[in-house]
Design a protein around this motif. Sequence first.
Motif, mmCIF file in Angstrom:
data_model
loop_
_atom_site.group_PDB
_atom_site.id
_atom_site.type_symbol
_atom_site.label_atom_id
_atom_site.label_comp_id
_atom_site.label_asym_id
_atom_site.label_seq_id
_atom_site.Cartn_x
_atom_site.Cartn_y
_atom_site.Cartn_z
ATOM 1 N N GLY A 32 62.893 -11.365 22.790
ATOM 2 C CA GLY A 32 62.735 -10.598 24.022
ATOM 3 C C GLY A 32 62.092 -9.253 23.772
ATOM 4 O O GLY A 32 61.227 -8.811 24.543
ATOM 5 N N ALA A 33 62.500 -8.594 22.692
ATOM 6 C CA ALA A 33 61.907 -7.304 22.344
ATOM 7 C C ALA A 33 60.419 -7.448 22.056
ATOM 8 O O ALA A 33 59.608 -6.596 22.439
ATOM 9 C CB ALA A 33 62.630 -6.706 21.143
ATOM 10 N N ALA A 34 60.055 -8.541 21.385
ATOM 11 C CA ALA A 34 58.640 -8.795 21.107
ATOM 12 C C ALA A 34 57.861 -9.009 22.402
ATOM 13 O O ALA A 34 56.722 -8.540 22.552
ATOM 14 C CB ALA A 34 58.494 -10.009 20.196
ATOM 15 N N GLY A 35 58.482 -9.700 23.344
ATOM 16 C CA GLY A 35 57.832 -9.909 24.635
ATOM 17 C C GLY A 35 57.605 -8.613 25.377
ATOM 18 O O GLY A 35 56.520 -8.362 25.923
ATOM 19 N N VAL A 36 58.610 -7.761 25.383
ATOM 20 C CA VAL A 36 58.483 -6.462 26.049
ATOM 21 C C VAL A 36 57.420 -5.614 25.351
ATOM 22 O O VAL A 36 56.625 -4.923 26.006
ATOM 23 C CB VAL A 36 59.836 -5.738 26.066
ATOM 24 N N ARG A 65 59.235 2.577 30.773
ATOM 25 C CA ARG A 65 60.293 1.597 31.006
ATOM 26 C C ARG A 65 60.307 0.538 29.906
ATOM 27 O O ARG A 65 61.380 0.134 29.421
ATOM 28 C CB ARG A 65 60.093 0.923 32.366
ATOM 29 N N ALA A 66 59.123 0.099 29.516
ATOM 30 C CA ALA A 66 59.018 -0.930 28.479
ATOM 31 C C ALA A 66 59.539 -0.424 27.137
ATOM 32 O O ALA A 66 60.229 -1.152 26.413
ATOM 33 C CB ALA A 66 57.576 -1.397 28.350
ATOM 34 N N GLU A 67 59.213 0.803 26.804
ATOM 35 C CA GLU A 67 59.686 1.342 25.524
ATOM 36 C C GLU A 67 61.213 1.409 25.501
ATOM 37 O O GLU A 67 61.853 1.037 24.512
ATOM 38 C CB GLU A 67 59.100 2.728 25.274
ATOM 39 N N ALA A 68 61.799 1.879 26.599
ATOM 40 C CA ALA A 68 63.259 1.963 26.672
ATOM 41 C C ALA A 68 63.890 0.574 26.616
ATOM 42 O O ALA A 68 64.918 0.372 25.939
ATOM 43 C CB ALA A 68 63.670 2.675 27.953
ATOM 44 N N LEU A 69 63.273 -0.386 27.270
ATOM 45 C CA LEU A 69 63.808 -1.746 27.286
ATOM 46 C C LEU A 69 63.695 -2.392 25.914
ATOM 47 O O LEU A 69 64.612 -3.098 25.468
ATOM 48 C CB LEU A 69 63.062 -2.579 28.332
ATOM 49 N N ARG A 70 62.578 -2.163 25.237
ATOM 50 C CA ARG A 70 62.411 -2.720 23.881
ATOM 51 C C ARG A 70 63.490 -2.187 22.952
ATOM 52 O O ARG A 70 64.079 -2.951 22.177
ATOM 53 C CB ARG A 70 61.021 -2.395 23.343
ATOM 54 N N ARG A 71 63.753 -0.896 23.032
ATOM 55 C CA ARG A 71 64.778 -0.303 22.172
ATOM 56 C C ARG A 71 66.166 -0.855 22.518
ATOM 57 O O ARG A 71 67.013 -1.042 21.627
ATOM 58 C CB ARG A 71 64.742 1.219 22.281
ATOM 59 N N ARG A 72 66.377 -1.117 23.789
ATOM 60 C CA ARG A 72 67.655 -1.711 24.202
ATOM 61 C C ARG A 72 67.826 -3.096 23.581
ATOM 62 O O ARG A 72 68.895 -3.438 23.067
ATOM 63 C CB ARG A 72 67.701 -1.796 25.728
ATOM 64 N N GLU A 128 64.356 -8.160 33.186
ATOM 65 C CA GLU A 128 63.557 -6.955 33.416
ATOM 66 C C GLU A 128 62.216 -7.056 32.690
ATOM 67 O O GLU A 128 61.185 -6.620 33.204
ATOM 68 C CB GLU A 128 64.318 -5.714 32.954
ATOM 69 N N GLY A 129 62.233 -7.662 31.507
ATOM 70 C CA GLY A 129 60.989 -7.846 30.763
ATOM 71 C C GLY A 129 60.011 -8.736 31.506
ATOM 72 O O GLY A 129 58.793 -8.486 31.498
ATOM 73 N N ILE A 130 60.512 -9.783 32.144
ATOM 74 C CA ILE A 130 59.640 -10.663 32.937
ATOM 75 C C ILE A 130 59.056 -9.912 34.122
ATOM 76 O O ILE A 130 57.857 -10.042 34.440
ATOM 77 C CB ILE A 130 60.427 -11.904 33.402
ATOM 78 N N ALA A 131 59.878 -9.103 34.770
ATOM 79 C CA ALA A 131 59.391 -8.301 35.899
ATOM 80 C C ALA A 131 58.320 -7.322 35.450
ATOM 81 O O ALA A 131 57.303 -7.131 36.143
ATOM 82 C CB ALA A 131 60.559 -7.562 36.542
ATOM 83 N N LEU A 132 58.515 -6.704 34.294
ATOM 84 C CA LEU A 132 57.498 -5.795 33.752
ATOM 85 C C LEU A 132 56.210 -6.546 33.441
ATOM 86 O O LEU A 132 55.112 -6.050 33.710
ATOM 87 C CB LEU A 132 58.024 -5.118 32.494
#
Length: 212
Positions: A32-36, A65-72, A128-132
């Motif tokens: 998922g992180a790779a996808g984001v 948003r993507a950077e924060a999500l990847r770190r999450r 959230e990654g899919i929405a992004l």
Amino acid sequence: MELTKSSCEGFLESLASKAPAPGGGGAAALVGAAGVALGNMVGSLTVGKKKYAAVEADLRTLNARAEALRRRLEALVQADAEAFLPLAAAYGLPKETPEQQAHKAAVLEQALDGACAVPLEIMEACCEGIALAQEYAAKGSALAVSDAGCAALFCKAALQASGLNVSINTKLMADRAHAEALNAKADALLAQYVPLADTLYEKMATQLRGEV
């Protein structure tokens, strides 16, 4: 050592070994992180181009948003491994006496609930990654549109994989009402976001092949 601090080779060697962690949950979080990150790449490649000046502010917001999500999601790789430890310990508790059996059952139920929490969080992050990815596909550079499609597919795979990790734990719960509530939450996420990723893929495939 934190799993995300290891090399790709080291992580995969650990994943392939008989070590209890990382496992499917941690691997899903990493995918998922790779996808984001792929979606973020689309934004990074687009920002600064005159052709996309009208959406640059939107893309900068998406990138943050993507950077924060990847770190999450990176943190959830480690969190999944740590959530498995109490479950492994619970399975090893003695059960010779009725008292021990009751104690083991209570500890196991709590550990199963904890083991569900992380994959559910991974699922939410992947949604959230899919929405992004959808927004990146709509606003990002046409030269990188395939990467937005890949981002959605990576997040979809991670979403579905995490759903399986929820199911394997809820299956063992004694509290069936709670188990079904967790299953319903996972099912709702899958029902909403898997079709979104599939639709984006079909759109990308058709667009890139020049079909009408």
